[in-house]
Scaffold this motif. Structure first.
Motif, PDB file in Angstrom:
ATOM      1  N   ARG A 170       0.867  -1.174   0.000  1.00 17.56           N
ATOM      2  CA  ARG A 170       0.000   0.000   0.000  1.00 17.56           C
ATOM      3  C   ARG A 170       0.905   1.226   0.000  1.00 17.56           C
ATOM      4  N   TYR A 171       0.818   1.997  -1.070  1.00 15.30           N
ATOM      5  CA  TYR A 171       1.651   3.185  -1.235  1.00 15.30           C
ATOM      6  C   TYR A 171       0.844   4.441  -0.943  1.00 15.30           C
ATOM      7  N   VAL A 172       1.478   5.401  -0.302  1.00 21.24           N
ATOM      8  CA  VAL A 172       0.958   6.765  -0.224  1.00 21.24           C
ATOM      9  C   VAL A 172       1.723   7.523  -1.297  1.00 21.24           C
ATOM     10  N   ILE A 173       1.000   7.868  -2.367  1.00 21.22           N
ATOM     11  CA  ILE A 173       1.660   8.478  -3.526  1.00 21.22           C
ATOM     12  C   ILE A 173       1.394   9.980  -3.563  1.00 21.22           C
ATOM     13  N   ASP A 174       2.171  10.658  -4.378  1.00 20.93           N
ATOM     14  CA  ASP A 174       1.958  12.076  -4.642  1.00 20.93           C
ATOM     15  C   ASP A 174       1.012  12.165  -5.840  1.00 20.93           C
ATOM     16  N   PRO A 175      -0.220  12.629  -5.648  1.00 17.62           N
ATOM     17  CA  PRO A 175      -1.172  12.685  -6.765  1.00 17.62           C
ATOM     18  C   PRO A 175      -0.678  13.521  -7.944  1.00 17.62           C
ATOM     19  N   GLU A 176       0.206  14.459  -7.663  1.00 14.58           N
ATOM     20  CA  GLU A 176       0.769  15.288  -8.736  1.00 14.58           C
ATOM     21  C   GLU A 176       1.823  14.535  -9.540  1.00 14.58           C
ATOM     22  N   LYS A 177       2.221  13.362  -9.056  1.00 16.55           N
ATOM     23  CA  LYS A 177       3.256  12.573  -9.730  1.00 16.55           C
ATOM     24  C   LYS A 177       2.748  11.177 -10.098  1.00 16.55           C
ATOM     25  N   LEU A 178       1.461  11.113 -10.439  1.00 19.12           N
ATOM     26  CA  LEU A 178       0.855   9.832 -10.785  1.00 19.12           C
ATOM     27  C   LEU A 178       1.523   9.216 -12.008  1.00 19.12           C
ATOM     28  N   ASP A 179       1.851  10.021 -13.013  1.00 21.98           N
ATOM     29  CA  ASP A 179       2.523   9.494 -14.208  1.00 21.98           C
ATOM     30  C   ASP A 179       3.881   8.896 -13.855  1.00 21.98           C
ATOM     31  N   LYS A 195      10.604  10.922  -6.424  1.00 21.25           N
ATOM     32  CA  LYS A 195       9.885  10.943  -5.136  1.00 21.25           C
ATOM     33  C   LYS A 195       8.373  10.822  -5.376  1.00 21.25           C
ATOM     34  N   CYS A 196       7.999   9.849  -6.208  1.00 21.51           N
ATOM     35  CA  CYS A 196       6.601   9.687  -6.620  1.00 21.51           C
ATOM     36  C   CYS A 196       5.719   9.068  -5.537  1.00 21.51           C
ATOM     37  N   PHE A 197       6.323   8.580  -4.458  1.00 20.17           N
ATOM     38  CA  PHE A 197       5.515   8.147  -3.316  1.00 20.17           C
ATOM     39  C   PHE A 197       6.210   8.560  -2.029  1.00 20.17           C
ATOM     40  N   ALA A 198       5.396   8.779  -1.003  1.00 18.88           N
ATOM     41  CA  ALA A 198       5.914   9.246   0.281  1.00 18.88           C
ATOM     42  C   ALA A 198       6.282   8.089   1.196  1.00 18.88           C
ATOM     43  N   SER A 199       5.504   7.004   1.108  1.00 17.57           N
ATOM     44  CA  SER A 199       5.754   5.855   1.973  1.00 17.57           C
ATOM     45  C   SER A 199       5.018   4.647   1.421  1.00 17.57           C
ATOM     46  N   TYR A 200       5.342   3.496   2.002  1.00 19.56           N
ATOM     47  CA  TYR A 200       4.596   2.286   1.668  1.00 19.56           C
ATOM     48  C   TYR A 200       4.615   1.361   2.868  1.00 19.56           C
TER      49      TYR A 200
END
Length: 101
Positions: free
Chosen positions: A7-16, A86-91
């Protein structure tokens, strides 16, 4: 058979950028004997959560995959993409067993 649930907490601005990261890992898990069931990206609801599922015959087989991946140039490239974007903050990672009928 064990299935790894990520389960990733992603940056919605970096979805691509996260999708590029995901597409790099799918063949790599398969390369080391796993079965990748895919990444699941936000569509409706929370826009900052993504999931991934993949299976290995055992936890020992998964640990062997991790040891090999740490030395593999393609895996290192996938991690370099993450460090650059840095496309995700944590997992978080959990291991599940399947129950069928």
């Amino acid at each position: 058979m064990i299935t790894c649930y990520l389960r990733y907490v992603i940056d919605p601005e970096k979805l691509d950028e996260f999708e590029v990261y995901a597409k790099k890992w799918i063949p790599l898990v398969n390369k080391f004997g796993g079965i990748h069931h895919g990444y699941f990206l936000p569509h409706e609801g929370a826009n900052n959560i993504a999931l991934a599922l993949f299976s290995f015959l055992s936890l020992a087989a998964y640990e062997e995959h991790r040891a090999k991946a740490a030395k593999d140039p393609e895996c290192q490239e996938a991690m370099a993409h993450y460090r650059k974007t840095k496309c995700f903050a944590s997992y978080e990672r959990s291991f599940m067993r399947s129950v069928f009928k």
